[in-house]
Design a protein around this motif. Structure first.
Motif, mmCIF file in Angstrom:
data_model
loop_
_atom_site.group_PDB
_atom_site.id
_atom_site.type_symbol
_atom_site.label_atom_id
_atom_site.label_comp_id
_atom_site.label_asym_id
_atom_site.label_seq_id
_atom_site.Cartn_x
_atom_site.Cartn_y
_atom_site.Cartn_z
ATOM 1 N N HIS A 130 0.834 -1.200 0.000
ATOM 2 C CA HIS A 130 0.000 0.000 0.000
ATOM 3 C C HIS A 130 0.871 1.253 0.000
ATOM 4 C CE1 HIS A 130 -4.334 -1.253 1.031
ATOM 5 N NE2 HIS A 130 -3.718 -2.269 0.462
ATOM 6 N N ALA A 131 1.944 1.254 0.781
ATOM 7 C CA ALA A 131 2.813 2.432 0.857
ATOM 8 C C ALA A 131 3.509 2.695 -0.474
ATOM 9 C CB ALA A 131 3.842 2.244 1.971
ATOM 10 N N GLU A 132 3.866 1.638 -1.193
ATOM 11 C CA GLU A 132 4.656 1.792 -2.417
ATOM 12 C C GLU A 132 3.823 1.930 -3.688
ATOM 13 O OE1 GLU A 132 8.672 -0.729 -1.150
ATOM 14 O OE2 GLU A 132 7.109 -1.689 -2.367
ATOM 15 N N MET A 133 2.573 1.430 -3.675
ATOM 16 C CA MET A 133 1.841 1.364 -4.938
ATOM 17 C C MET A 133 0.430 1.945 -4.908
ATOM 18 S SD MET A 133 3.057 -2.290 -6.569
ATOM 19 C CE MET A 133 2.731 -3.304 -5.143
ATOM 20 N N TYR A 134 0.010 2.513 -3.771
ATOM 21 C CA TYR A 134 -1.340 3.061 -3.668
ATOM 22 C C TYR A 134 -1.299 4.563 -3.395
ATOM 23 C CZ TYR A 134 -3.701 -1.487 -3.572
ATOM 24 O OH TYR A 134 -4.192 -2.734 -3.905
ATOM 25 N N GLU A 135 -2.284 5.263 -3.905
ATOM 26 C CA GLU A 135 -2.425 6.677 -3.609
ATOM 27 C C GLU A 135 -2.664 6.866 -2.118
ATOM 28 O OE1 GLU A 135 -2.110 10.464 -4.362
ATOM 29 O OE2 GLU A 135 -2.152 9.077 -6.064
ATOM 30 N N LEU A 150 -9.535 3.611 -3.576
ATOM 31 C CA LEU A 150 -8.316 2.847 -3.842
ATOM 32 C C LEU A 150 -7.839 3.162 -5.255
ATOM 33 C CD1 LEU A 150 -9.201 -0.614 -2.264
ATOM 34 C CD2 LEU A 150 -7.766 1.204 -1.322
ATOM 35 N N ALA A 151 -6.692 3.806 -5.356
ATOM 36 C CA ALA A 151 -6.146 4.197 -6.657
ATOM 37 C C ALA A 151 -4.664 3.862 -6.703
ATOM 38 C CB ALA A 151 -6.352 5.699 -6.899
ATOM 39 N N GLY A 152 -4.194 3.447 -7.860
ATOM 40 C CA GLY A 152 -2.794 3.099 -8.011
ATOM 41 C C GLY A 152 -1.911 4.334 -8.059
#
Length: 459
Positions: A130-135, A150-152
């Motif tokens: 989540h920290a590396e790949m989510y808004e 949930l957004a990339g």
């Protein structure tokens, strides 16, 4: 691992640079960009100016050596780059656009504000993913906290962390687009060109059905059939029939056909370049028809036209510094064609920062796709118990959709997939429960899920 996955990643690596890393290390960014072949000087002639849209061709002199810009010298401590087109965003829209422009012979630069998480660096740990790949690490919500968005936020955008369900634009939606007041007949159900475009995208992504059905999905399908309700498997852009079920933490196997292993690779093979850790601040605008070529082709009805993008590298604290200091580099990308494709959240924000309002419509029509959860408790089957798969089955994905039209002709469609239940998803659902007894049951299930999650990772 598909043999092509490793090769595709190496192709993308050959033309991708993460700017914040270079800035933090004190590297001469401009020299590094030049060494890697990025275009730091106006080009003698356009790659193929005939492929640019008419209204943009006139401004191509800004990127093709009209003498107005110095040859690659940094401006105000920053760096200047010169391309035919700059694409802001690298997800489902940006990746396809970059590939098609590059295929037309246009020199393309892709800007992605986040980093690139390669397969070897994926931990499959929920917090790290989540920290590396989510808004906003997955904690972005509406102002009232009613909906988690949930957004990339990674190279590949949402395609990197979605659940691979790949749906063509439904017929009822295309009919709505074609009808008044929209009048978008080119996207309507009778448009062969749009249907061909959908076919091309599905083909490139390997969209197909045939995934191995998991226990929960098989039970859902069985229940739908007994109720006489239509249910079918959702097509997926995955090359494997057996899914790891960690799709939303990134695909370590390389089977998921996300933008960073398909369209962006196609673009790079055709000469495109990619910068990560670079966030577009605003679109640069110039007076339409200000050049001699522009005055000759004054078919552009607007008073201004895009001339490029002003961007900043992501802030990063210098390692080992006595006093923490944020280091950022300004990048000015000169390009007569600017594509804003940074998602439904950030695209309108970029346009508004640039003074582009489209008559007040920019940012006014955002629509979210709401989802809620329903939990059912079933006794394990004899087969599951014998195989010891009762818990693990929760993590095996094979999609089933339930489609149902409302009364009348509204065309509303409801889809019921079996969810990937992680602690984050479980807690999100728990907060929506108002019944104390049910909330207690869900809390217990969340704790159980968390335990299974850790156990699977350790094993």
């Amino acid at each position: 691992l598909p043999p092509a996955a490793g090769a595709a990643e190496e192709v993308l690596r050959s033309a991708t640079l993460h700017v914040p890393e270079l800035v933090a290390a004190g590297v001469d960014v401009q020299a590094c960009l030049a060494k890697r072949g990025f275009l730091l000087a106006p080009q003698a002639e356009a790659a193929d100016a005939s492929n640019l849209p008419d209204q943009q061709r006139a401004g191509s002199a800004a990127a093709t050596g009209n003498g107005k810009h110095s040859s690659g010298n940094s401006s105000g401590g920053g760096v200047e780059l010169f391309y035919d087109a700059v694409v802001v965003g690298s997800g489902a829209g940006g990746g396809v656009t970059a590939a098609l422009l590059a295929a037309a012979g246009i020199r393309v630069l892709v800007l992605e504000k986040a980093g690139w998480v390669r397969r070897q660096d994926m931990s499959w740990l929920e917090g790290q993913a989540h920290a590396e790949m989510y808004e906003q690490a997955g904690f972005l919500t509406t102002d009232d906290g009613g909906i988690n968005v949930l957004a990339g936020a990674t190279l590949g955008g949402g395609t990197k962390i979605n659940w691979t369900a790949s749906l063509r634009t439904p017929e009822h939606v295309r009919r709505e687009w074609a009808a008044a007041p929209h009048g978008l007949g080119a996207l309507g159900p009778d448009s062969h060109a749009f249907s061909a475009a959908l076919d091309a995208v599905c083909s490139r992504l390997g969209v197909a059905a045939g995934t191995r059905m998991s226990g929960p999905n098989a039970r859902l399908l069985q229940g739908l059939q007994q109720l006489g309700v239509h249910g079918e498997e959702l097509p997926r852009n995955c090359l494997s029939t057996r899914c790891s079920a960690y799709c939303n933490f990134g695909c370590r196997s390389g089977h998921k056909q996300s933008s960073d292993v398909t369209w962006l690779v196609d673009a790079v093979r055709l000469g495109a370049h990619v910068l990560t850790g670079v966030e577009a601040q605003r679109v640069l605008l110039g007076q339409a028809g200000s050049t001699e070529a522009g005055r000759e082709a004054q078919a552009h009805p607007r008073s201004q036209q895009a001339t490029g993008v002003l961007a900043l590298s992501a802030a990063r604290i210098t390692p080992g510094a006595a006093t923490a200091s944020l280091q950022q580099l300004q990048l000015t990308v000169h390009a007569p064609l600017v594509v804003a494709s940074c998602g439904s959240i950030h695209t309108p924000a970029l346009l508004l920062r640039s003074g582009i309002t489209a008559g007040g419509n920019v940012g006014r029509h955002l629509r979210l796709h709401p989802a809620t959860g329903v939990i059912g408790f079933f006794e394990p089957t004899a087969e599951q118990t014998a195989a010891g798969q009762g818990a693990v089955e929760m993590y095996q994905v094979g999609w089933v959709a339930w489609c149902h039209c409302c009364a009348g002709a509204c065309g509303t469609v409801v889809k019921l997939p079996v969810a990937f239940l992680t602690p984050y998803v479980g807690v999100s659902f728990e907060t929506l429960c108002t019944n104390s007894e049910l909330q207690s049951d869900v809390a217990g299930l969340c704790k159980c899920t968390c335990f299974m999650h850790r156990a699977m990772l350790h094993s």
